[in-house]
Write a protein that holds these residues in place. Structure first.
Motif, PDB file in Angstrom:
ATOM      1  N   GLY A  44       1.066  -3.047 -10.403  1.00 58.39           N
ATOM      2  CA  GLY A  44       0.081  -2.583  -9.126  1.00 58.39           C
ATOM      3  C   GLY A  44       0.994  -0.712  -9.148  1.00 58.39           C
ATOM      4  N   ILE A  45       2.379  -0.513 -10.028  1.00 57.03           N
ATOM      5  CA  ILE A  45       3.162   0.107  -9.502  1.00 57.03           C
ATOM      6  C   ILE A  45       2.407   1.264 -11.158  1.00 57.03           C
ATOM      7  N   ALA A  46       1.922   0.529 -12.119  1.00 51.95           N
ATOM      8  CA  ALA A  46       1.648   0.876 -13.650  1.00 51.95           C
ATOM      9  C   ALA A  46       0.494   1.926 -12.724  1.00 51.95           C
ATOM     10  N   PHE A  47      -0.230   1.193 -12.083  1.00 57.45           N
ATOM     11  CA  PHE A  47      -1.996   1.358 -10.919  1.00 57.45           C
ATOM     12  C   PHE A  47      -1.870   2.886 -10.814  1.00 57.45           C
ATOM     13  N   LEU A  48      -1.174   2.841 -10.200  1.00 57.17           N
ATOM     14  CA  LEU A  48      -0.924   3.923  -9.805  1.00 57.17           C
ATOM     15  C   LEU A  48       0.090   5.473 -10.525  1.00 57.17           C
ATOM     16  N   LEU A  49       0.370   4.672 -11.061  1.00 56.94           N
ATOM     17  CA  LEU A  49       1.303   5.525 -12.298  1.00 56.94           C
ATOM     18  C   LEU A  49      -0.337   6.464 -12.747  1.00 56.94           C
ATOM     19  N   LEU A  50      -0.665   5.419 -14.107  1.00 60.32           N
ATOM     20  CA  LEU A  50      -1.335   5.594 -14.301  1.00 60.32           C
ATOM     21  C   LEU A  50      -3.205   6.095 -13.729  1.00 60.32           C
ATOM     22  N   ILE A  97      -8.221   7.587  -0.528  1.00 64.72           N
ATOM     23  CA  ILE A  97      -6.857   6.579   0.660  1.00 64.72           C
ATOM     24  C   ILE A  97      -7.301   5.570   0.355  1.00 64.72           C
ATOM     25  N   LEU A  98      -8.704   5.169   0.403  1.00 61.09           N
ATOM     26  CA  LEU A  98      -9.091   3.448   0.093  1.00 61.09           C
ATOM     27  C   LEU A  98      -8.399   2.612  -1.033  1.00 61.09           C
ATOM     28  N   VAL A  99      -8.105   3.846  -1.971  1.00 55.34           N
ATOM     29  CA  VAL A  99      -7.802   2.916  -2.992  1.00 55.34           C
ATOM     30  C   VAL A  99      -6.187   2.568  -3.185  1.00 55.34           C
ATOM     31  N   LEU A 100      -5.420   3.745  -3.088  1.00 49.48           N
ATOM     32  CA  LEU A 100      -3.646   3.953  -2.223  1.00 49.48           C
ATOM     33  C   LEU A 100      -3.648   2.435  -1.323  1.00 49.48           C
ATOM     34  N   ALA A 101      -4.230   2.579  -0.317  1.00 47.11           N
ATOM     35  CA  ALA A 101      -4.105   1.646   0.485  1.00 47.11           C
ATOM     36  C   ALA A 101      -4.046   0.191   0.186  1.00 47.11           C
ATOM     37  N   TYR A 102      -4.735  -0.013  -0.262  1.00 49.42           N
ATOM     38  CA  TYR A 102      -5.365  -1.219  -1.216  1.00 49.42           C
ATOM     39  C   TYR A 102      -4.049  -1.409  -2.433  1.00 49.42           C
ATOM     40  N   ALA A 103      -3.570  -0.139  -2.973  1.00 53.21           N
ATOM     41  CA  ALA A 103      -2.467  -0.529  -3.617  1.00 53.21           C
ATOM     42  C   ALA A 103      -1.608  -1.023  -3.236  1.00 53.21           C
ATOM     43  N   ALA A 127      -3.079   8.490 -11.517  1.00 59.64           N
ATOM     44  CA  ALA A 127      -1.662  10.102 -11.504  1.00 59.64           C
ATOM     45  C   ALA A 127      -2.044  10.545 -12.250  1.00 59.64           C
ATOM     46  N   LEU A 128      -1.945  10.077 -14.037  1.00 60.18           N
ATOM     47  CA  LEU A 128      -1.934  10.558 -15.250  1.00 60.18           C
ATOM     48  C   LEU A 128      -3.183  11.086 -14.722  1.00 60.18           C
ATOM     49  N   LEU A 129      -4.502  10.043 -14.837  1.00 58.59           N
ATOM     50  CA  LEU A 129      -5.953  10.425 -14.868  1.00 58.59           C
ATOM     51  C   LEU A 129      -6.100  11.747 -14.008  1.00 58.59           C
ATOM     52  N   HIS A 130      -6.084  11.541 -12.649  1.00 60.76           N
ATOM     53  CA  HIS A 130      -5.778  12.844 -12.394  1.00 60.76           C
ATOM     54  C   HIS A 130      -5.365  14.619 -12.800  1.00 60.76           C
ATOM     55  N   LEU A 131      -4.240  14.198 -13.349  1.00 59.73           N
ATOM     56  CA  LEU A 131      -3.924  15.523 -14.310  1.00 59.73           C
ATOM     57  C   LEU A 131      -4.713  16.039 -15.257  1.00 59.73           C
ATOM     58  N   ILE A 132      -5.243  14.724 -16.335  1.00 61.55           N
ATOM     59  CA  ILE A 132      -5.812  15.163 -17.375  1.00 61.55           C
ATOM     60  C   ILE A 132      -7.145  15.119 -17.107  1.00 61.55           C
ATOM     61  N   ARG A 133      -7.937  14.727 -16.081  1.00 60.07           N
ATOM     62  CA  ARG A 133      -9.225  14.484 -15.751  1.00 60.07           C
ATOM     63  C   ARG A 133      -9.243  15.417 -15.001  1.00 60.07           C
ATOM     64  N   PRO A 134      -9.151  17.246 -14.990  1.00 62.97           N
ATOM     65  CA  PRO A 134      -9.452  18.468 -14.293  1.00 62.97           C
ATOM     66  C   PRO A 134     -11.432  17.901 -13.944  1.00 62.97           C
ATOM     67  N   ALA A 161      -6.129   1.147 -16.001  1.00 59.26           N
ATOM     68  CA  ALA A 161      -6.240   1.056 -14.599  1.00 59.26           C
ATOM     69  C   ALA A 161      -6.861  -0.198 -14.138  1.00 59.26           C
ATOM     70  N   PHE A 162      -8.310  -0.090 -14.118  1.00 59.17           N
ATOM     71  CA  PHE A 162      -8.869  -1.123 -12.956  1.00 59.17           C
ATOM     72  C   PHE A 162      -8.705  -2.460 -13.548  1.00 59.17           C
ATOM     73  N   LEU A 163      -7.774  -2.939 -14.514  1.00 59.76           N
ATOM     74  CA  LEU A 163      -7.657  -4.197 -15.788  1.00 59.76           C
ATOM     75  C   LEU A 163      -5.709  -4.041 -14.931  1.00 59.76           C
ATOM     76  N   LEU A 164      -4.892  -3.637 -14.695  1.00 58.82           N
ATOM     77  CA  LEU A 164      -3.829  -3.974 -14.121  1.00 58.82           C
ATOM     78  C   LEU A 164      -3.512  -3.225 -12.658  1.00 58.82           C
ATOM     79  N   SER A 165      -4.483  -3.525 -11.724  1.00 59.52           N
ATOM     80  CA  SER A 165      -5.244  -3.556 -10.618  1.00 59.52           C
ATOM     81  C   SER A 165      -5.271  -4.726 -10.848  1.00 59.52           C
ATOM     82  N   ALA A 166      -5.897  -5.533 -11.338  1.00 58.33           N
ATOM     83  CA  ALA A 166      -6.878  -6.607 -11.386  1.00 58.33           C
ATOM     84  C   ALA A 166      -5.767  -7.930 -11.460  1.00 58.33           C
TER      85      ALA A 166
END
Length: 235
Positions: free
Chosen positions: A35-41, A213-219, A43-50, A74-79
């Protein structure tokens, strides 16, 4: 006759081997890490995919483009996080609501895998032009979206009645409220925003932040419960 002096008593605290963590506790630990790895990845996507707008495009759209494979990971980490937590809860004969919730959580994990393997169509694609992969993505992601709050409430209800979790009942309940409240917020925001527009998604419908916000709450729920389970005595 030579008398051998008795050996000094051994300090059990030094010689005793540390207790090995049980399988459910280890599975819950894997869930927390995933779950933590999912959130970190993410967050990285938000930085590298403007190129993906946070205001009106959903996180699923990070799967489009040359770096889309990162969102699939990221999806597979969440799963993995959902699945490992479900396994941890099913590995012990606990209260029935928690076991039912774990089965529902396994369904959420399966839906998340489907949502990750099959890439979404761009937001705003007309219904009659949706691809097969986009349709499957919507089905999988929608399944996870709607069923996770159900799993969270069932698991909280079951674990809160278990004596092993008596000291963390409050944390179980408020964490279970997170995904439920986030889903209600997201659905209300979607209805209001679509009603104010022309009925379709696009740059004029700022659904991006409510979805994040929904994705963050679930994680957050998954990580909190996984850490609680991994630290329980006897697990």
């Amino acid at each position: 006759m030579t008398l051998t002096p008795p050996s000094p008593p051994q300090d059990d605290r030094r010689t005793a081997a540390p207790a090995e963590r049980s399988f459910p506790a280890r599975a819950a630990g894997v869930s927390s890490i995933a779950g933590i790895a999912f959130l970190l990845l993410l967050a990285l996507l938000h930085l590298i995919r403007p190129d993906v707008s946070t205001s009106w495009q959903t996180t699923s759209e990070y799967a489009l483009g040359d770096l889309g494979w990162l969102m699939t990971v990221a999806f597979l980490l969440s799963a993995t996080g959902y699945g490992a937590l479900a396994i941890a809860l099913l590995a012990r004969p606990r209260r029935l609501p928690a076991r039912i919730g774990a089965v529902v959580l396994a369904v959420v994990a399966a839906g998340t895998v489907v949502g990750g393997v099959f890439v979404t169509d761009p937001l705003g694609t007309p219904q009659d032009r949706l691809s097969t992969t986009g349709t499957l993505h919507g089905l999988g992601a929608g399944l996870a979206l709607m069923f996770l709050p159900v799993a969270a409430l069932l698991i909280a209800f079951g674990l809160a009645r278990d004596g092993s979790f008596s000291t963390v009942r409050r944390a179980l309940w408020w964490s279970a409220a997170l995904p439920f409240a986030a889903l209600v917020m997201f659905m209300v925001a979607q209805a209001v925003l679509l009603g104010a527009g022309d009925g379709g998604f696009g740059p004029d419908v700022p659904i991006g932040w409510p979805e994040r916000i929904l994705v963050l709450a679930y994680a957050a729920w998954q990580i909190i419960v996984a850490r609680i389970v991994s630290r329980r005595t006897g697990w």
